[in-house]
Design an enzyme around this catalytic site. Structure first.
Site, PDB file in Angstrom:
ATOM      1  N   SER A  96      51.053 -19.050  32.454  1.00  0.00           N
ATOM      2  CA  SER A  96      51.461 -19.322  33.836  1.00  0.00           C
ATOM      3  C   SER A  96      50.395 -18.980  34.863  1.00  0.00           C
ATOM      4  CB  SER A  96      52.716 -18.529  34.181  1.00  0.00           C
ATOM      5  OG  SER A  96      53.840 -19.165  33.647  1.00  0.00           O
ATOM      6  N   LYS A  99      49.001 -21.768  36.866  1.00  0.00           N
ATOM      7  CA  LYS A  99      49.790 -22.493  37.880  1.00  0.00           C
ATOM      8  C   LYS A  99      49.168 -22.498  39.284  1.00  0.00           C
ATOM      9  CE  LYS A  99      54.163 -21.747  35.383  1.00  0.00           C
ATOM     10  NZ  LYS A  99      55.344 -20.843  35.299  1.00  0.00           N
ATOM     11  N   TYR A 220      50.666 -29.852  30.949  1.00  0.00           N
ATOM     12  CA  TYR A 220      51.068 -28.498  31.342  1.00  0.00           C
ATOM     13  C   TYR A 220      50.896 -27.535  30.150  1.00  0.00           C
ATOM     14  CZ  TYR A 220      54.270 -24.636  32.277  1.00  0.00           C
ATOM     15  OH  TYR A 220      54.823 -23.387  32.406  1.00  0.00           O
ATOM     16  N   TYR A 272      57.725 -13.984  39.944  1.00  0.00           N
ATOM     17  CA  TYR A 272      59.086 -14.411  39.604  1.00  0.00           C
ATOM     18  C   TYR A 272      60.126 -13.568  40.332  1.00  0.00           C
ATOM     19  CZ  TYR A 272      56.213 -16.358  35.907  1.00  0.00           C
ATOM     20  OH  TYR A 272      55.225 -16.979  35.213  1.00  0.00           O
TER      21      TYR A 272
HETATM   22  N1  GLN Z   1      53.709 -21.906  28.812  1.00  0.00           N
HETATM   23  C1  GLN Z   1      54.719 -20.987  29.226  1.00  0.00           C
HETATM   24  C2  GLN Z   1      56.011 -21.718  29.470  1.00  0.00           C
HETATM   25  O1  GLN Z   1      55.979 -22.766  30.042  1.00  0.00           O
HETATM   26  C3  GLN Z   1      54.279 -20.288  30.466  1.00  0.00           C
HETATM   27  C4  GLN Z   1      55.321 -19.356  31.021  1.00  0.00           C
HETATM   28  C5  GLN Z   1      54.738 -18.119  31.607  1.00  0.00           C
HETATM   29  O2  GLN Z   1      53.579 -17.754  31.375  1.00  0.00           O
HETATM   30  N2  GLN Z   1      55.552 -17.379  32.323  1.00  0.00           N
HETATM   31  O3  GLN Z   1      57.071 -21.281  29.106  1.00  0.00           O
END
Ligand code: GLN
Length: 434
Positions: A96, A99, A220, A272
């Site tokens: 993530s 992102k 992604y 989060y």
């Molecule tokens: N690739 C992971 C997912 O999509 C990334 C989630 C994360 O790092 N919080 O679930």
């Protein structure tokens, strides 16, 4: 410490950023000498290492084998100096933490308003993989999975290599070295990531995901599977913290304004459902990933990367959170830290007969310009002053707001019969929109 082993010279380095600015050819490399900055990192590492709570993520099967004891920290200053402690050579997937950078790419490509017709900017207060859609059908923000998949769909690939290659190149520019794909982690998520596919289809149904869901989700998964070290995270964060210029390579990767937008969303949504607690105790725009990494970008000061796989209930690295709490304290990195006194924008004032030369320095923002204006008013209250020059050769940045305030003051002086001018030899400009 294992500085020698970290391979920051591997691969080709991209020469040009998204905006086509050249790099200076330097590559990220941790300092070898025993700097006191490294000592701070080592002390924090030693204090936090005994924490054994948390669980290594296993919903992507390939991540389950991560070493729960691996623990590294790196920090990169806005001047491009790199420091690290612990497992700084360990490679893990960015997950993530990709992102914010893909969000930055989408803004560069389409502008902020266009991007936010497709994705919101509100903290969801929910887990990273939740179905968090607003009343318009947009995912709540680009830092949760639903929003990130939409953001990826908004980036358009050019040429035969397509979108993922563009994303890989951009993230490599942020890191200052060529990042490679961890094929095993990618395939592992591609085989099991059905919840992410479902999120993609909900966004398609809501009319906000562009193109094919499967292609967006695949890209992604690939962006999440780019392999990094803590030093990479720290350089990537430092690039955002430095307004979009990679402080090690000198390459401008995104505009200053895009960097600010990205940091804004990281600060409200990057951790989060722990975003509020994070703002209170750490106060550095940050992003975590399920591999156990956290990257944190303290504006104008440091980029930090931490890696330790066991995660807390919100999916954030337990030791990473603890280390950043201490680092924020020990390095004075909280973004709402209030300086004891505003820095003075006046370098020197020289007076020869009726002529006053005011030399400014540093970054001139609205507050600095306000100080200058009040100094000029005081000076010209002295009736013997007949001309004033404001010199900008030591100025590193001049915001539009500051420029217009100074210009208004110079006009007032002119109107009052004092000859007034502002020399601008270096063509200093605010690079908000550079
Ligand atoms: N690739 C992971 C997912 O999509 C990334 C989630 C994360 O790092 N919080 O679930």
């Amino acid at each position: 410490m294992d500085h020698g082993a970290s391979d920051h010279t591997a691969g080709g380095r991209p020469d040009r950023g998204l905006l086509g600015h050249a790099s200076n050819g330097r590559e990220p490399r941790a300092t070898d000498e025993q700097s006191p900055v490294v000592t701070v990192l080592e002390r924090i590492r030693d204090e936090v290492a005994p924490r054994h709570e948390g669980r290594v993520a296993d919903f992507i099967p390939e991540l389950a084998g991560a070493d729960p004891d691996a623990f590294g920290i790196a920090a990169v200053s806005a001047h491009g100096r790199c420091y690290s402690a612990g497992d700084d050579a360990a490679a893990f997937t960015v997950q993530s933490m990709s992102k914010p950078f893909v969000y930055a790419m989408a803004i560069e490509e389409r502008g902020l308003d266009d991007v936010h017709q497709h994705v919101g900017a509100e903290p969801s207060g929910e887990p990273f993989n939740a179905i968090s859609l607003d009343e318009l059908g947009r995912p709540e923000n680009p830092m949760i999975n639903a929003g990130a998949i939409v953001t990826t769909s908004l980036v358009h690939g050019a040429g035969p290599d397509g979108r993922f290659e563009r994303i890989r190149t951009a993230l490599s520019s942020f890191a200052g070295r060529s990042l490679s794909l961890d094929e095993d982690v990618y395939l592992s998520e591609a085989e099991t990531g059905h919840r992410n596919r479902a999120l993609g289809y909900l966004s398609l149904a809501g009319g906000v995901l562009e193109g094919s869901v499967e292609e967006a989700v695949q890209d992604y998964f690939r962006q999440c599977a780019l392999s990094v070290t803590v030093l990479d995270l720290a350089v990537m964060a430092a690039t955002l913290a430095s307004g979009g210029v990679n402080p090690v390579t000198g390459e401008r990767v995104v505009s200053r304004r895009t960097a600010r937008h990205t940091l804004s969303v990281m600060s409200s949504c990057g951790m989060y459902d722990r975003a509020g607690e994070w703002a209170l105790r750490v106060g550095i725009p940050a992003k975590s990933g399920v591999s156990g990494g956290i990257l944190a970008a303290a504006p104008g000061s440091f980029g930090v990367g931490v890696f330790s796989p066991p995660l807390d209930g919100a999916g954030n690295s337990v030791r990473g959170v603890a280390a950043l709490e201490r680092l924020s304290e020990d390095y004075d990195l909280h973004m709402l830290r209030i300086p004891s006194e505003p820095p003075s924008p006046v370098h020197s004032v020289t007076r020869a007969g009726g002529t006053l030369d005011v030399h400014l320095r540093g970054d001139i923002d609205f507050l600095a310009a306000e100080q200058v204006v009040s100094r000029l008013e005081e000076a010209v209250d002295d009736a013997r002053v007949t001309s004033v020059t404001v010199e900008l050769e030591r100025v590193s940045g001049l915001s539009d707001a500051a420029r217009s305030l100074l210009a208004a003051e110079l006009r007032d002086l002119d109107g009052a019969g004092v000859e007034a001018s502002m020399t601008d030899p270096a063509e200093v400009q605010d690079d908000e929109d550079a």
